[in-house]
Scaffold this motif. Structure first.
Motif, PDB file in Angstrom:
ATOM      1  N   CYS A 173      16.645 -39.656 -34.746  1.00  0.00           N
ATOM      2  CA  CYS A 173      16.853 -38.222 -34.577  1.00  0.00           C
ATOM      3  C   CYS A 173      18.318 -37.879 -34.840  1.00  0.00           C
ATOM      4  O   CYS A 173      19.181 -38.749 -34.872  1.00  0.00           O
ATOM      5  CB  CYS A 173      16.465 -37.792 -33.162  1.00  0.00           C
ATOM      6  SG  CYS A 173      14.714 -37.944 -32.764  1.00  0.00           S
ATOM      7  N   VAL A 174      18.558 -36.588 -35.001  1.00  0.00           N
ATOM      8  CA  VAL A 174      19.915 -36.100 -35.245  1.00  0.00           C
ATOM      9  C   VAL A 174      20.433 -35.439 -33.967  1.00  0.00           C
ATOM     10  O   VAL A 174      19.875 -34.415 -33.529  1.00  0.00           O
ATOM     11  CB  VAL A 174      19.941 -35.082 -36.398  1.00  0.00           C
ATOM     12  CG1 VAL A 174      21.365 -34.595 -36.652  1.00  0.00           C
ATOM     13  CG2 VAL A 174      19.333 -35.680 -37.659  1.00  0.00           C
ATOM     14  N   PRO A 175      21.468 -35.993 -33.321  1.00  0.00           N
ATOM     15  CA  PRO A 175      21.982 -35.383 -32.095  1.00  0.00           C
ATOM     16  C   PRO A 175      22.609 -34.013 -32.382  1.00  0.00           C
ATOM     17  O   PRO A 175      23.368 -33.852 -33.326  1.00  0.00           O
ATOM     18  CB  PRO A 175      23.051 -36.376 -31.614  1.00  0.00           C
ATOM     19  CG  PRO A 175      22.801 -37.637 -32.382  1.00  0.00           C
ATOM     20  CD  PRO A 175      22.182 -37.233 -33.680  1.00  0.00           C
ATOM     21  N   THR A 176      22.254 -33.014 -31.585  1.00  0.00           N
ATOM     22  CA  THR A 176      22.844 -31.686 -31.702  1.00  0.00           C
ATOM     23  C   THR A 176      23.178 -31.181 -30.302  1.00  0.00           C
ATOM     24  O   THR A 176      22.807 -31.798 -29.301  1.00  0.00           O
ATOM     25  CB  THR A 176      21.881 -30.683 -32.369  1.00  0.00           C
ATOM     26  OG1 THR A 176      20.810 -30.370 -31.462  1.00  0.00           O
ATOM     27  CG2 THR A 176      21.296 -31.258 -33.656  1.00  0.00           C
ATOM     28  N   GLU A 177      23.851 -30.042 -30.224  1.00  0.00           N
ATOM     29  CA  GLU A 177      24.188 -29.467 -28.923  1.00  0.00           C
ATOM     30  C   GLU A 177      22.939 -29.060 -28.142  1.00  0.00           C
ATOM     31  O   GLU A 177      22.969 -28.965 -26.914  1.00  0.00           O
ATOM     32  CB  GLU A 177      25.102 -28.254 -29.117  1.00  0.00           C
ATOM     33  CG  GLU A 177      26.487 -28.610 -29.657  1.00  0.00           C
ATOM     34  CD  GLU A 177      27.367 -27.392 -29.805  1.00  0.00           C
ATOM     35  OE1 GLU A 177      26.844 -26.270 -29.577  1.00  0.00           O
ATOM     36  OE2 GLU A 177      28.552 -27.534 -30.130  1.00  0.00           O
ATOM     37  N   LEU A 178      21.844 -28.831 -28.863  1.00  0.00           N
ATOM     38  CA  LEU A 178      20.602 -28.395 -28.225  1.00  0.00           C
ATOM     39  C   LEU A 178      19.631 -29.550 -28.004  1.00  0.00           C
ATOM     40  O   LEU A 178      18.501 -29.329 -27.562  1.00  0.00           O
ATOM     41  CB  LEU A 178      19.927 -27.316 -29.087  1.00  0.00           C
ATOM     42  CG  LEU A 178      20.742 -26.039 -29.317  1.00  0.00           C
ATOM     43  CD1 LEU A 178      20.005 -25.097 -30.248  1.00  0.00           C
ATOM     44  CD2 LEU A 178      21.053 -25.357 -27.988  1.00  0.00           C
TER      45      LEU A 178
END
Length: 213
Positions: free
Chosen positions: A147-152
């Motif tokens: 997965c791609v880590p994001t602020e959400l």
């Protein structure tokens, strides 16, 4: 996967409203590629009970929960409530699709949860549940590491996944309650967030939507 600079969308993406599968199709016709259907887990296919919630959750829901034990920075345990219709959905997907897991949880948790769900179906030698128990095992798994880590939170990339499949992006779908966290929302088979309610019928409605005949 190549992205159009003008639109920001994958090249070759065909806009299809939803996945539809005819149960009458010849399962031995290997010239027709099976669609890849990714499965999110927590809050989509089952509910993870937090320890602080036990006193507030319906007793019937808690009794239906399955304990999951796994290793992740030490031994951990939790309880999960399978969403009604989950086993039936997986059995159907096994017949007509190439199901895989695409979840933002850890590999250790995913493996333990799937094993616990499989065991909960019963003893295949005594309960005639080989299809049901087997539907939870042997899947390709993409976890939080893909997965791609994001602020959400962790975002799932079907575009990246398409680079590893023969069929390409037009035959990839994901069942998820949160399409905003998927890079191509038009490929999301969206279901409502699952709260553990045993009267929930979202997966049965989804099967009616996907499968015909």
């Amino acid at each position: 996967m190549h992205i159009c600079k003008a639109t920001g969308r994958p090249l070759g993406l065909v806009e299809i409203n939803s996945l539809t599968i005819d149960r009458k199709k010849d399962l031995n016709d290997f010239s027709i590629p099976k669609p890849t259907v990714c499965l999110s887990l927590t809050s989509t296919l089952f509910y993870m009970i937090k320890a602080t919630e036990l006193a507030d959750i319906d007793e019937e829901w808690v009794e239906s929960a399955i304990e999951v034990s796994y290793q992740e920075d030490g031994p951990k345990k939790c309880r999960i409530i399978p969403r009604p219709g989950l086993t039936q959905l997986l059995v159907e997907l096994e017949r007509y699709c190439s199901p895989m897991i695409y979840s933002s949880e850890s590999d250790q948790f995913i493996d333990a949860a799937l094993l616990a769900l499989s065991i909960a179906q019963g003893d295949p030698e005594q309960d005639d549940c080989s299809l049901e128990a087997g539907a939870y095992m042997g899947h390709c798994v993409w976890s939080m590491h893909q997965c791609v880590p994001t602020e959400l939170g962790y975002k799932k990339s079907l575009g990246t996944l398409s680079e590893f499949t023969e069929s390409g992006i037009n035959d990839i779908w994901i069942i998820d309650h949160n399409p905003q966290q998927v890079d191509i929302p038009s490929r999301v088979l969206t279901v409502p967030k699952f709260s553990g309610d045993l009267s929930d019928r979202a997966l049965f409605k989804l099967m009616d939507q996907i499968f015909i005949n």
